[in-house]
Design a protein around this motif. Sequence first.
Motif, PDB file in Angstrom:
ATOM      1  N   GLY A  38       1.248  -2.960   8.868  1.00 20.41           N
ATOM      2  CA  GLY A  38       0.951  -2.580   7.496  1.00 20.41           C
ATOM      3  C   GLY A  38       1.256  -1.116   7.250  1.00 20.41           C
ATOM      4  O   GLY A  38       1.053  -0.266   8.123  1.00 20.41           O
ATOM      5  N   ALA A  39       1.737  -0.834   6.053  1.00 22.91           N
ATOM      6  CA  ALA A  39       2.029   0.551   5.658  1.00 22.91           C
ATOM      7  C   ALA A  39       1.136   0.927   4.492  1.00 22.91           C
ATOM      8  O   ALA A  39       1.601   1.403   3.452  1.00 22.91           O
ATOM      9  N   GLY A  40      -0.165   0.716   4.690  1.00 15.97           N
ATOM     10  CA  GLY A  40      -1.118   0.984   3.626  1.00 15.97           C
ATOM     11  C   GLY A  40      -1.924   2.235   3.884  1.00 15.97           C
ATOM     12  O   GLY A  40      -1.536   3.122   4.656  1.00 15.97           O
ATOM     13  N   PHE A  41      -3.096   2.298   3.261  1.00 21.02           N
ATOM     14  CA  PHE A  41      -3.932   3.504   3.298  1.00 21.02           C
ATOM     15  C   PHE A  41      -4.816   3.581   4.531  1.00 21.02           C
ATOM     16  O   PHE A  41      -5.361   4.638   4.833  1.00 21.02           O
ATOM     17  N   ASP A  42      -4.987   2.494   5.257  1.00 19.69           N
ATOM     18  CA  ASP A  42      -5.927   2.444   6.370  1.00 19.69           C
ATOM     19  C   ASP A  42      -5.555   3.482   7.434  1.00 19.69           C
ATOM     20  O   ASP A  42      -4.407   3.524   7.891  1.00 19.69           O
ATOM     21  N   PRO A  43      -6.496   4.338   7.840  1.00 22.28           N
ATOM     22  CA  PRO A  43      -6.188   5.359   8.851  1.00 22.28           C
ATOM     23  C   PRO A  43      -5.716   4.794  10.180  1.00 22.28           C
ATOM     24  O   PRO A  43      -5.132   5.522  10.979  1.00 22.28           O
ATOM     25  N   ARG A  44      -5.957   3.497  10.430  1.00 22.02           N
ATOM     26  CA  ARG A  44      -5.529   2.889  11.701  1.00 22.02           C
ATOM     27  C   ARG A  44      -4.085   2.418  11.680  1.00 22.02           C
ATOM     28  O   ARG A  44      -3.582   1.897  12.683  1.00 22.02           O
ATOM     29  N   ALA A  45      -3.409   2.578  10.547  1.00 25.90           N
ATOM     30  CA  ALA A  45      -2.071   2.013  10.378  1.00 25.90           C
ATOM     31  C   ALA A  45      -1.079   2.510  11.429  1.00 25.90           C
ATOM     32  O   ALA A  45      -0.178   1.774  11.845  1.00 25.90           O
ATOM     33  N   LYS A  46      -1.215   3.765  11.871  1.00 29.64           N
ATOM     34  CA  LYS A  46      -0.200   4.366  12.744  1.00 29.64           C
ATOM     35  C   LYS A  46      -0.531   4.274  14.239  1.00 29.64           C
ATOM     36  O   LYS A  46       0.335   4.554  15.073  1.00 29.64           O
ATOM     37  N   VAL A  47      -1.747   3.906  14.577  1.00 28.54           N
ATOM     38  CA  VAL A  47      -2.226   4.103  15.950  1.00 28.54           C
ATOM     39  C   VAL A  47      -1.402   3.308  16.957  1.00 28.54           C
ATOM     40  O   VAL A  47      -0.918   3.854  17.967  1.00 28.54           O
ATOM     41  N   ILE A  48      -1.235   2.013  16.727  1.00 25.50           N
ATOM     42  CA  ILE A  48      -0.492   1.174  17.661  1.00 25.50           C
ATOM     43  C   ILE A  48       0.985   1.561  17.666  1.00 25.50           C
ATOM     44  O   ILE A  48       1.627   1.639  18.728  1.00 25.50           O
ATOM     45  N   ALA A  49       1.546   1.795  16.488  1.00 22.89           N
ATOM     46  CA  ALA A  49       2.965   2.160  16.395  1.00 22.89           C
ATOM     47  C   ALA A  49       3.265   3.413  17.202  1.00 22.89           C
ATOM     48  O   ALA A  49       4.279   3.484  17.922  1.00 22.89           O
ATOM     49  N   GLU A  50       2.401   4.407  17.121  1.00 22.16           N
ATOM     50  CA  GLU A  50       2.640   5.650  17.844  1.00 22.16           C
ATOM     51  C   GLU A  50       2.516   5.451  19.349  1.00 22.16           C
ATOM     52  O   GLU A  50       3.263   6.073  20.121  1.00 22.16           O
ATOM     53  N   GLN A  51       1.622   4.596  19.789  1.00 20.88           N
ATOM     54  CA  GLN A  51       1.506   4.335  21.226  1.00 20.88           C
ATOM     55  C   GLN A  51       2.745   3.625  21.755  1.00 20.88           C
ATOM     56  O   GLN A  51       3.233   3.929  22.846  1.00 20.88           O
ATOM     57  N   ILE A  52       3.262   2.657  20.984  1.00 23.51           N
ATOM     58  CA  ILE A  52       4.473   1.959  21.423  1.00 23.51           C
ATOM     59  C   ILE A  52       5.662   2.922  21.428  1.00 23.51           C
ATOM     60  O   ILE A  52       6.467   2.934  22.368  1.00 23.51           O
ATOM     61  N   ALA A  53       5.777   3.748  20.395  1.00 29.00           N
ATOM     62  CA  ALA A  53       6.892   4.691  20.321  1.00 29.00           C
ATOM     63  C   ALA A  53       6.872   5.672  21.485  1.00 29.00           C
ATOM     64  O   ALA A  53       7.936   6.082  21.984  1.00 29.00           O
ATOM     65  N   ALA A  54       5.683   6.042  21.946  1.00 27.03           N
ATOM     66  CA  ALA A  54       5.566   7.015  23.036  1.00 27.03           C
ATOM     67  C   ALA A  54       6.141   6.501  24.342  1.00 27.03           C
ATOM     68  O   ALA A  54       6.464   7.289  25.242  1.00 27.03           O
ATOM     69  N   THR A  55       6.321   5.175  24.481  1.00 27.94           N
ATOM     70  CA  THR A  55       6.893   4.618  25.717  1.00 27.94           C
ATOM     71  C   THR A  55       8.410   4.796  25.767  1.00 27.94           C
ATOM     72  O   THR A  55       9.010   4.642  26.826  1.00 27.94           O
ATOM     73  N   GLY A  56       9.041   5.086  24.623  1.00 27.36           N
ATOM     74  CA  GLY A  56      10.489   5.224  24.584  1.00 27.36           C
ATOM     75  C   GLY A  56      11.234   3.906  24.554  1.00 27.36           C
ATOM     76  O   GLY A  56      12.465   3.873  24.704  1.00 27.36           O
ATOM     77  N   VAL A  57      10.536   2.799  24.353  1.00 24.25           N
ATOM     78  CA  VAL A  57      11.165   1.487  24.344  1.00 24.25           C
ATOM     79  C   VAL A  57      12.141   1.366  23.173  1.00 24.25           C
ATOM     80  O   VAL A  57      11.974   2.019  22.136  1.00 24.25           O
ATOM     81  N   ARG A  58      13.185   0.546  23.350  1.00 24.96           N
ATOM     82  CA  ARG A  58      14.063   0.235  22.215  1.00 24.96           C
ATOM     83  C   ARG A  58      13.225  -0.498  21.166  1.00 24.96           C
ATOM     84  O   ARG A  58      12.500  -1.437  21.503  1.00 24.96           O
ATOM     85  N   ARG A  59      13.381  -0.113  19.900  1.00 25.28           N
ATOM     86  CA  ARG A  59      12.444  -0.634  18.924  1.00 25.28           C
ATOM     87  C   ARG A  59      12.982  -0.513  17.505  1.00 25.28           C
ATOM     88  O   ARG A  59      13.795   0.353  17.201  1.00 25.28           O
ATOM     89  N   ARG A  60      12.510  -1.411  16.676  1.00 25.31           N
ATOM     90  CA  ARG A  60      12.652  -1.306  15.223  1.00 25.31           C
ATOM     91  C   ARG A  60      11.415  -1.928  14.602  1.00 25.31           C
ATOM     92  O   ARG A  60      10.626  -2.587  15.295  1.00 25.31           O
ATOM     93  N   ALA A  61      11.242  -1.723  13.308  1.00 27.81           N
ATOM     94  CA  ALA A  61       9.989  -2.144  12.683  1.00 27.81           C
ATOM     95  C   ALA A  61      10.212  -2.639  11.266  1.00 27.81           C
ATOM     96  O   ALA A  61      11.176  -2.267  10.587  1.00 27.81           O
ATOM     97  N   ILE A  62       9.307  -3.499  10.845  1.00 25.75           N
ATOM     98  CA  ILE A  62       9.156  -3.887   9.441  1.00 25.75           C
ATOM     99  C   ILE A  62       7.770  -3.425   9.018  1.00 25.75           C
ATOM    100  O   ILE A  62       6.764  -3.909   9.543  1.00 25.75           O
TER     101      ILE A  62
END
Length: 371
Positions: A38-62
């Motif tokens: 989700g790309a909404g107002f909830d402060p938790r929106a970024k938490v999981i995405a940032e942890q996955i991005a920190a691994t350097g894995v190949r990735r894309r998102a919707i």
Amino acid sequence: MIHQWRWDPCISHNGADVSTFIREYFQGQDRNVLLIAGAGFDPRAKVIAEQIAATGVRRRAIFMRENRPNPSPPLVTRASGNIEGLTAAFPDHEIAEIQIFEIDLAVVGGRNAAKVVARQNFDGVTDVVVDVSALSVGTSFPIIRLFVEQIAKGLAPANLHLFVAHDPALDAAITPIAGDTPGYVHGFVGGATLDRNGSAAKLWLPQLASGRRGALGKLHEFVIPHDTCPILPFPARDPRMGDRLVEEFLTELESAWSVDARDIVYADETDPLDLYRTILRLNDLRRPVFSEVGGSVTVLSPLGSKVMALGALMAALERDLPIAYLEALGYDMKPSIGAVAAPPHFVHIWLEGDVYPKPRPPLHHERTNAR
């Protein structure tokens, strides 16, 4: 009783183990991730995405932006800040504008979200991650169901992960503005509308949540159950939460819903598998009892914790149970809540994947179609 349940056993992680799993699993050179969040107002929106991005894995998102009528300007500002963080973590992304309501306020969010997913190209993707932390039930459940069905047909990546960042205090600070028209979540009608179930004994399992008396009252009028077994969180982070919910819903429990104290269902607030197994046990116990008098239908209403909602989702997928839901017209949030989430409690469910042996216990629709 001998049973074969699809997610018993289930690969899952809880608390700090979730961050460890993300760090160790997604660092593999052979992983390619598609994140749906989700790309909404909830402060938790970024938490999981940032942890996955920190691994350097190949990735894309919707990133799904749920659009509702007349959104609060402060919440729109918060959502814009979250989108900046999400797109920085996933430079290869699509922002999907999901209209939750038609002009006449018909609920179409789940259908619109499923259409976005259905047109995706999964070439090279090994793992799909659905982060439900900032997605509504009406949007996330149809997406997850679509992936489960597509994986069974070999049309989607084999590995499907569900993540949620759980924070009861933050949930209490967010107040949904309930709509007027309850209905069934897209893809989760089950047998509720079939003529053959017209005389079935209807059991309603609503999750009790603070501030949702009006919504649950409308759902009760919509479902018209013969029996109601409310779900309370226990154990819970706040040991008094169950008591406060009973006090808040005392009129409904004693009068409108006629609930006996023995009918209350308790489920671990931080473990979706606890509620999943409880719902399946109740559903399986009722089936032979009512088989000669019209059958039994179990209706779920996951309005509370999203962790517990995942348990309801898994049971609904396995038994093709209907989910009655009242979509929110909008939200209010206490202005004192910061833009960055406090450390939440993480939950991970590996819903489908090559980690499970084959064959697996079939889902309800798979058993039905095989006859």
